[in-house]
Design a protein around this motif. Sequence first.
Motif, short mmCIF file in Angstrom:
data_model
loop_
_atom_site.label_atom_id
_atom_site.label_comp_id
_atom_site.label_asym_id
_atom_site.label_seq_id
_atom_site.Cartn_x
_atom_site.Cartn_y
_atom_site.Cartn_z
N THR A 86 6.42 0.17 0.77
CA THR A 86 7.38 -0.54 1.68
C THR A 86 6.97 -2.47 0.68
O THR A 86 6.06 -2.85 0.98
CB THR A 86 7.42 -0.56 2.75
OG1 THR A 86 6.98 0.69 2.75
CG2 THR A 86 8.91 -1.20 2.97
N HIS A 96 0.89 -1.32 0.03
CA HIS A 96 0.00 -0.52 -0.23
C HIS A 96 0.73 1.13 0.01
O HIS A 96 2.13 0.68 -0.08
CB HIS A 96 -1.02 0.00 1.03
CG HIS A 96 0.04 -0.08 2.40
ND1 HIS A 96 0.77 -0.65 2.89
CD2 HIS A 96 0.41 1.29 3.11
CE1 HIS A 96 1.54 -0.31 3.67
NE2 HIS A 96 1.07 0.83 4.36
N HIS A 144 6.31 6.51 -1.11
CA HIS A 144 6.64 5.12 -1.56
C HIS A 144 5.90 3.80 -1.03
O HIS A 144 4.55 3.64 -0.25
CB HIS A 144 8.56 4.82 -0.23
CG HIS A 144 7.58 4.96 1.14
ND1 HIS A 144 7.46 5.64 1.89
CD2 HIS A 144 7.05 4.37 2.10
CE1 HIS A 144 7.35 5.37 3.20
NE2 HIS A 144 7.27 4.41 3.04
N THR A 161 1.21 4.70 1.94
CA THR A 161 0.89 5.73 3.24
C THR A 161 1.00 7.19 3.29
O THR A 161 2.02 7.73 1.86
CB THR A 161 1.63 5.84 4.45
OG1 THR A 161 1.42 3.97 4.93
CG2 THR A 161 1.37 6.63 5.73
#
Length: 176
Positions: A127, A43, A125, A45
């Motif tokens: 992760t 995902h 970003h 954030t």
Amino acid sequence: MSTTRRLFFALEIPDELQQQIVYWRAQCFPAHAGRPVAAANLHMTLAFLGEIGAQKQQALCTLAGRIRQPGFTLTLNDAGHWPRPRVVWLGPRRTPRGLLQLASILRSQAARSGCAQNPQPFHPHVTLYRQASDSVSLPPPGFAWQWPVNAFALYASVFERGRTHYRLLSRWPLGN
Ligand code: 2AM
């Protein structure tokens, strides 16, 4: 006693893309790159809220529901390694203005509601690995995943049976 949950606003990644990304990751990164994030947990954030109670959650959801913003196209075509948090990430080379605006609104609403925000600028970003090894090598440029972003969501980070997973709580559309 009031209970709290660890919450954050994020962009969902379509299931099919999540699968393509983990397939590419398995091909392009060394076996010991780090602890891979599960496909369903990939995902982006937008604003991290931390541990908050139901009342604050409700207030932030009301504010989120008032956001009127067009959708945008997101292209993930960059990768990097942050040695300090020890993460390897995927992100856009060029951040769409709509993404910056959305993150900025959510982060300021969160800050005004008492959710401390990271003072560093927003760095969009996804992760890919946690506990990344110091010497991880990054894949050469040339990869890109693109999708139309037409919603954002609120997630709870849940630790169950030894694993963390992200539970989608609410979703709000982005208009035209
Ligand atoms: P990360 O992937 O860069 O670790 C759920 O934990 C999500 O919230 C993750 O995307 C994580 O980002 C992010 N997150 C966790 N703690 C955070 C913090 N203190 N500040 C900003 N984002 C955080």
